[in-house]
Design an enzyme around this catalytic site. Structure first.
Site: not given
Length: 425
Positions: A155, A191, A271
């Site tokens: 993402h 992910d 992230s």
């Protein structure tokens, strides 16, 4: 300064006799009081001839000195503190604990492996009509090996027309440590994405040692490094607060199992950054937070290293992750609940897909336009299936080429179908 009654009397007596004694009869001499401070002047004099029993000047002086000694000591102490030099102040610092030293060394050693990733999107300027690269997102990444591979969350890089990687972190400023990155591949189900940069000097690539997430336990101390809000190389600490959590992939909604729950602060920009154990080994990458406000609420999640190893190895080798599939589309769980049955309602079995070849029926309409429900999957490989998450869990245990038995509810009867699993495209 407040004095006791006796002290005030001594001082009054001390002032009067000293005025009457001839200067030649007083011999100042230096002495040292019990507090250790010198330069205290006492007086030595012969007895006064004014009368028997009267104290001498030396005795009166000595009494005054004893009365002032506590205040003289306090004054000397304050002067000593005010005149401390840099070396003295350094010695006065509180010594770091062993745990603090371990954290400092871990951060210094691990920081070179953490990169800053900027996601650029091509947009046309409304006035000049020229195409421009506009930052649309940013995150962190972890150097995986000395060949230039960098692991991050999918993402973070999704939808990018160009990706820039900075080895020192922070916003792009055109420095020599910034490189264009190529997207090698991704695993949307977990992910995970893999980038690659080409650097002239491979010595700047310092990958982290990789640990094993199977041995992690709740309460174990962990460290998260990343670039939250564009602030380069920020460290937060915490403990593992839960194991075997399940979160949904933000890309396709597929569940990610075995996720590590931590209480170390994770914020936007973290992230893709590494999660480390106390030995400095990589045990996961920080992926998501649970928060109603969007800011850190003390519940963060990291994809464990064991999942990363599997996905990254396939991405580097094949450019994608190959998983077994059924080739079906299914209805939302709420729709199945309204029918009063438990399982997964098949909406479509893709032509030439594994399920279609095995004879699985999808939902359709008859010649009169009435809806004919498809098969409802109730068991897979002997395990009860109630939700899509249950089915995904069983599929993750299978390999391409496996033959599995799937029980379906068709009309009012149950049938068992054998399916030969094929690779995802």
């Amino acid at each position: 300064m407040q004095l006791a009654g006796s002290d005030r009397a001594v001082l009054q007596l001390a002032s009067k006799p000293l005025q009457l004694i001839h200067p030649r009869r007083l011999r100042p001499r230096s002495s040292q009081c019990s507090s250790g401070f010198s330069r205290v002047v006492t007086c030595s004099a012969v007895s006064r001839p004014d009368g028997p029993g009267r104290p001498t000047a030396a005795e009166l002086c000595q009494r005054a000195v004893h009365a002032l000694a506590p205040w003289l000591a306090a004054t000397a102490f304050v002067s000593q503190v005010l005149w401390l030099g840099p070396g003295d102040m350094a010695q006065a610092k509180h010594a770091l604990t062993a745990d603090e030293n371990n954290t400092i060394q871990l951060f210094k050693k691990s920081t070179p492996a953490v990169v800053y990733i900027t996601n650029l999107a091509s947009k046309r300027d409304q006035f000049t009509m020229d195409m421009q690269e506009i930052p649309q997102g940013a995150g962190s990444g972890t150097i995986w090996d000395t060949e230039g591979h960098i692991v991050t969350n999918y993402h973070v890089v999704k939808g990018a027309s160009e990706l820039m990687v900075s080895l020192t972190g922070g916003f792009m400023d055109g420095g020599p440590d910034e490189y264009k990155a190529k997207l090698i591949g991704f695993d949307a189900d977990k992910d995970v994405a893999v980038l690659k940069i080409d650097v002239p000097d491979a010595s700047v690539l310092q990958p982290l040692p990789q640990g094993d997430s199977a041995d992690l336990v709740v309460g174990q101390k962990v460290y998260a490094i990343g670039n939250p809000f564009g602030l380069d190389h920020s460290l937060t600490t915490g403990v593992i607060s839960g194991m075997q959590r399940e979160i949904s992939s933000g890309i396709n909604g597929r569940p990610i199992q075995g996720v590590v729950q931590i209480d170390a602060a994770i914020n936007p920009g973290n992230s893709g950054g590494p999660l480390l154990d106390s030995g400095g080994e990589l045990i996961g990458i920080n992926t998501a937070i649970y928060s109603p406000s969007g800011a850190n609420a003390g519940v963060g999640f990291a994809v464990p290293i064991d999942i990363l190893k599997s996905s990254v190895a396939q991405i580097i080798k094949f450019g994608k992750v190959v998983r077994p599939i059924l080739g079906i589309a299914f209805a939302p769980e709420a729709s199945v609940e309204q029918l009063g049955v438990q399982g997964i309602l098949v909406l479509d079995a893709r032509k030439d897909g594994p399920a279609n070849k095995a004879g699985v029926h999808g939902t359709s309409r008859d010649t009169n336009g009435r809806l004919v429900l498809g098969d409802v999957i109730t068991r897979f490989n002997g395990q009860v299936i109630k939700t899509a998450s249950d089915l995904y869990k069983q599929l993750d245990k299978c390999k391409v080429g496996d033959d599995v038995d799937m029980e379906v509810l068709r009309d009012t009867s149950k049938e068992t179908i054998t399916i030969h699993l094929e690779a995802s495209s």
